[in-house]
Design a protein around this motif. Sequence first.
Motif, PDB file in Angstrom:
ATOM      1  N   ASP A  79       0.829  -1.196   0.000  1.00  0.00           N
ATOM      2  CA  ASP A  79       0.000   0.000   0.000  1.00  0.00           C
ATOM      3  C   ASP A  79       0.867   1.251   0.000  1.00  0.00           C
ATOM      4  OD1 ASP A  79      -2.253   1.630   0.170  1.00  0.00           O
ATOM      5  OD2 ASP A  79      -2.200   1.642   2.360  1.00  0.00           O
ATOM      6  N   ARG A  80       0.709   2.088  -1.000  1.00  0.00           N
ATOM      7  CA  ARG A  80       1.423   3.353  -1.154  1.00  0.00           C
ATOM      8  C   ARG A  80       2.918   3.192  -1.469  1.00  0.00           C
ATOM      9  NH1 ARG A  80      -1.592   4.152   3.664  1.00  0.00           N
ATOM     10  NH2 ARG A  80      -3.160   5.795   3.565  1.00  0.00           N
ATOM     11  N   ASP A  81       3.434   1.959  -1.543  1.00  0.00           N
ATOM     12  CA  ASP A  81       4.887   1.789  -1.652  1.00  0.00           C
ATOM     13  C   ASP A  81       5.216   0.476  -2.357  1.00  0.00           C
ATOM     14  OD1 ASP A  81       7.615   1.775  -1.378  1.00  0.00           O
ATOM     15  OD2 ASP A  81       7.638   1.858   0.812  1.00  0.00           O
ATOM     16  N   ARG A 158      11.895   8.660   5.724  1.00  0.00           N
ATOM     17  CA  ARG A 158      11.061   8.089   6.773  1.00  0.00           C
ATOM     18  C   ARG A 158      11.746   6.963   7.547  1.00  0.00           C
ATOM     19  NH1 ARG A 158       8.619   3.247   5.241  1.00  0.00           N
ATOM     20  NH2 ARG A 158       8.393   2.818   3.027  1.00  0.00           N
ATOM     21  N   LEU A 159      12.886   6.477   7.049  1.00  0.00           N
ATOM     22  CA  LEU A 159      13.604   5.408   7.755  1.00  0.00           C
ATOM     23  C   LEU A 159      14.547   5.956   8.821  1.00  0.00           C
ATOM     24  CD1 LEU A 159      14.480   3.079   4.734  1.00  0.00           C
ATOM     25  CD2 LEU A 159      12.578   2.859   6.351  1.00  0.00           C
ATOM     26  N   TRP A 160      14.692   7.262   8.853  1.00  0.00           N
ATOM     27  CA  TRP A 160      15.637   7.865   9.792  1.00  0.00           C
ATOM     28  C   TRP A 160      14.889   8.747  10.786  1.00  0.00           C
ATOM     29  CZ3 TRP A 160      20.716   6.403   9.537  1.00  0.00           C
ATOM     30  CH2 TRP A 160      21.086   5.711   8.376  1.00  0.00           C
ATOM     31  N   SER A 308       4.531   7.965   9.899  1.00  0.00           N
ATOM     32  CA  SER A 308       5.063   9.329   9.867  1.00  0.00           C
ATOM     33  C   SER A 308       4.880   9.962   8.490  1.00  0.00           C
ATOM     34  CB  SER A 308       6.552   9.323  10.226  1.00  0.00           C
ATOM     35  OG  SER A 308       6.768   8.655  11.452  1.00  0.00           O
ATOM     36  N   SER A 309       5.061   9.147   7.457  1.00  0.00           N
ATOM     37  CA  SER A 309       5.036   9.686   6.094  1.00  0.00           C
ATOM     38  C   SER A 309       3.646  10.098   5.648  1.00  0.00           C
ATOM     39  CB  SER A 309       5.616   8.660   5.113  1.00  0.00           C
ATOM     40  OG  SER A 309       4.778   7.518   5.016  1.00  0.00           O
ATOM     41  N   VAL A 310       2.595   9.580   6.296  1.00  0.00           N
ATOM     42  CA  VAL A 310       1.228   9.932   5.885  1.00  0.00           C
ATOM     43  C   VAL A 310       0.542  10.857   6.885  1.00  0.00           C
ATOM     44  CG1 VAL A 310       0.959   7.779   4.607  1.00  0.00           C
ATOM     45  CG2 VAL A 310       0.191   7.895   6.991  1.00  0.00           C
ATOM     46  N   CYS A 311       1.224  11.182   7.975  1.00  0.00           N
ATOM     47  CA  CYS A 311       0.596  11.998   9.014  1.00  0.00           C
ATOM     48  C   CYS A 311       0.447  13.447   8.549  1.00  0.00           C
ATOM     49  CB  CYS A 311       1.436  11.951  10.289  1.00  0.00           C
ATOM     50  SG  CYS A 311       0.806  13.013  11.616  1.00  0.00           S
ATOM     51  N   PRO A 312      -0.773  13.959   8.461  1.00  0.00           N
ATOM     52  CA  PRO A 312      -0.961  15.345   8.011  1.00  0.00           C
ATOM     53  C   PRO A 312      -0.407  16.364   9.010  1.00  0.00           C
ATOM     54  CG  PRO A 312      -3.043  14.425   8.738  1.00  0.00           C
ATOM     55  CD  PRO A 312      -2.062  13.297   8.715  1.00  0.00           C
ATOM     56  N   ALA A 313      -0.408  16.003  10.294  1.00  0.00           N
ATOM     57  CA  ALA A 313       0.149  16.919  11.295  1.00  0.00           C
ATOM     58  C   ALA A 313       1.647  17.086  11.088  1.00  0.00           C
ATOM     59  CB  ALA A 313      -0.139  16.387  12.703  1.00  0.00           C
ATOM     60  N   LYS A 314       2.337  15.988  10.874  1.00  0.00           N
ATOM     61  CA  LYS A 314       3.779  16.054  10.633  1.00  0.00           C
ATOM     62  C   LYS A 314       4.075  16.799   9.332  1.00  0.00           C
ATOM     63  CE  LYS A 314       7.921  13.192  10.043  1.00  0.00           C
ATOM     64  NZ  LYS A 314       8.760  14.048  10.897  1.00  0.00           N
ATOM     65  N   ALA A 372      -1.905   3.129   7.526  1.00  0.00           N
ATOM     66  CA  ALA A 372      -0.636   2.862   6.852  1.00  0.00           C
ATOM     67  C   ALA A 372       0.205   1.823   7.584  1.00  0.00           C
ATOM     68  CB  ALA A 372       0.164   4.162   6.724  1.00  0.00           C
ATOM     69  N   CYS A 373      -0.054   1.623   8.863  1.00  0.00           N
ATOM     70  CA  CYS A 373       0.790   0.717   9.654  1.00  0.00           C
ATOM     71  C   CYS A 373       0.613  -0.723   9.200  1.00  0.00           C
ATOM     72  CB  CYS A 373       0.452   0.835  11.139  1.00  0.00           C
ATOM     73  SG  CYS A 373       1.467  -0.245  12.173  1.00  0.00           S
TER      74      CYS A 373
END
Length: 705
Positions: A79-81, A158-160, A308-314, A372-373
Amino acid sequence: MILLQSEPTRETFWTISPVGEVVFYALSAMAVLVFLYGVYERFARYTEGEADAFDRLDDLPGRIRRASRVVLSNEKQFDRDLYGGVMHAFILWGFLTLLIGTTILAIDIDFYRRITGESFFVGDFYLSYSFVMDALGFLFVVGVGMAIYRRYVVREERLWGKHTGFEDDIFVWTLFVLGVGGYALEALRIVGTEFPEWETVSFVGYFVALVFDAGGMTAGMAETLYWAGWWSHAIIALGFVAFVPYAKPFHMISSFANVVTADEKAGKRLPGVPEDESPDEIGYTSIDDLSWRQLLDTDACTKCGRCSSVCPAKASGRNLDPRDVILDLKRYREELDAGETDEIDIVADGGTSVIAAESMESCMACMACMDACPVDIEHLSHFTEMNRRLTETGQQQEPVQEAMMNIFQNGNAFGDPARKRPDWTRDLDFEVPDAREEDVEFLWYVGDYPSYDERNRRVARSLARLFELSGVSYGILYEDEQHDGNDVRRVGEEGLYEMLVEDNAAAVHDCEFDKIVCTDPHSYNTFLNEYPELDPEFDYPVYHYTQVVESLVESDRVGLDGSEIDYTVTYHDPCHLGRFNDEYEAPREIVRATGATLAEMPRNRSDSFCCGGGGGGLWMEQDEETKPSEERLREALEDTAAGSAVEKFVVACPMCATMYEDGRKTGDYEDDIEIIDVAELLVEALESKRDASAAGDETTSATAD
């Protein structure tokens, strides 16, 4: 000594003496014992957690089947990746094949041979075994190589993060060394046994053997190197086995357990507060307040950063990284257990705490992180518990506290009197039925914003006109309706939420109706998934208005012919309607029925990007680089296939309408795009048809004259 086999097989302990075999078995036993103790210690820790609010082990066979499908199919990794999905599939299936192959070999050596005096590791079985192991082992090495390339060459952002460390490096490089080392050992054995003809089935190892041979390696050199290589490989492999429960590799176990014990309604419904819990105990007061499943969540995290990569707040620059919240809790727990830190607040506004209050205030409760998880971590349950703690200690933002007080005193976030709730009906040329006084098919829960906010009152009037035109039997609660409580609960005001459930349920139970229809997806979600948890009698069929209107359009009760509107629009999936409750098509079918051309945004359906209004976002003041609503409007105008040709931004949620109207102003999009609700779009189409019909009648009359 070079051993020449006469039939397809190989000697497992080639060049290893009997003493060496004994040492190997002793080390294996030690590694397994360390592994088992580590796993036991981990799961024993979970039993120290609180009881979970939901039954996580009902229908265990079904749960295991579902988890096996999710894990083995790698569906969430794809999904997405696509790259990440292929990479993980190669690693997973390669690792499982190597594990199964090693187990088969152990069964042959340690059991079958000792019982029968023979081996099944010969002939066609051996040839098939070797081919499969080489093929899937090669995919394993390729997958690990892809992971190394993405992590260290591309340096995927997103891996770091602050929790990236040595254990991540040692994990991926150990897998790589084991995979490549296996082929090197195989090649040394093939060279050392003078290239048995059947070993061509081990095509990767055979190719490497040819490379060694071309480099001048002799059979004697291969035999000497094999001994050292075999022991190096064995020690690394056994060390890895022992290492699994104590670091990142444990996710291979904890992740599966997490998927098995997942709540199918996670996020849609939240855990309640036990009746006997005092205010001092509500929310996360200490690490001991986490349930066993919430503790498992922290161990299941693989640091992949998908949340983290899909979080709109981040993405908006707010102080929230969902991954870091979960891993901060994990680190704090481990440091406490090891006696490396003192107890501090789990969450607080200022001072020393595990999580900053600002992080929780940043969450929009959009559930993108959970969607996403790949291992079903339930972030929202953790966030809500921390919000409850902030609420109980009076640490929520002042605008949120004001909204809660308004809801408590007046039943709505605006603070207006309850008697004004039905004022939106006054501009209609018909009377909206009162569900308290007559039997209806649909009890329409209008909601706060369509009742009190002038912009959204237009949506309520549009929907009322559609119901009236279609002959729908409907009615509203007038001033007996109160705030639905969905976002009240998500900002942590559980007591107020329970009061709202009690009051709304009482009002609903007093009416005679068949179904409930909601204007707001937030109301739809909480009525459908949460009210029945507190009030088992609240078991009515619940619909979002787009689902009802779609059925009216399909049954031709609205009267569209699909040619009323000829401009281009795009549609935004509300989180609570789409990602929460999987309704994606009803609004789109209505849009298409008007004749409008629907241009999809790149992030649509379950990948939709939150407007920023959920989780109390409408009531909060945020310090952010770009508002989520501004980013979404930019996407609509720049990233859709239609680009700037998009004229209208269609929504199906009053909160979305509010946030995007604000985003139009602050993002300077007022001249570029118009915000319109699905109900308004449909009414506009009907008016267009009526005007066209009237014009046609005038033309006909003029011609007749």
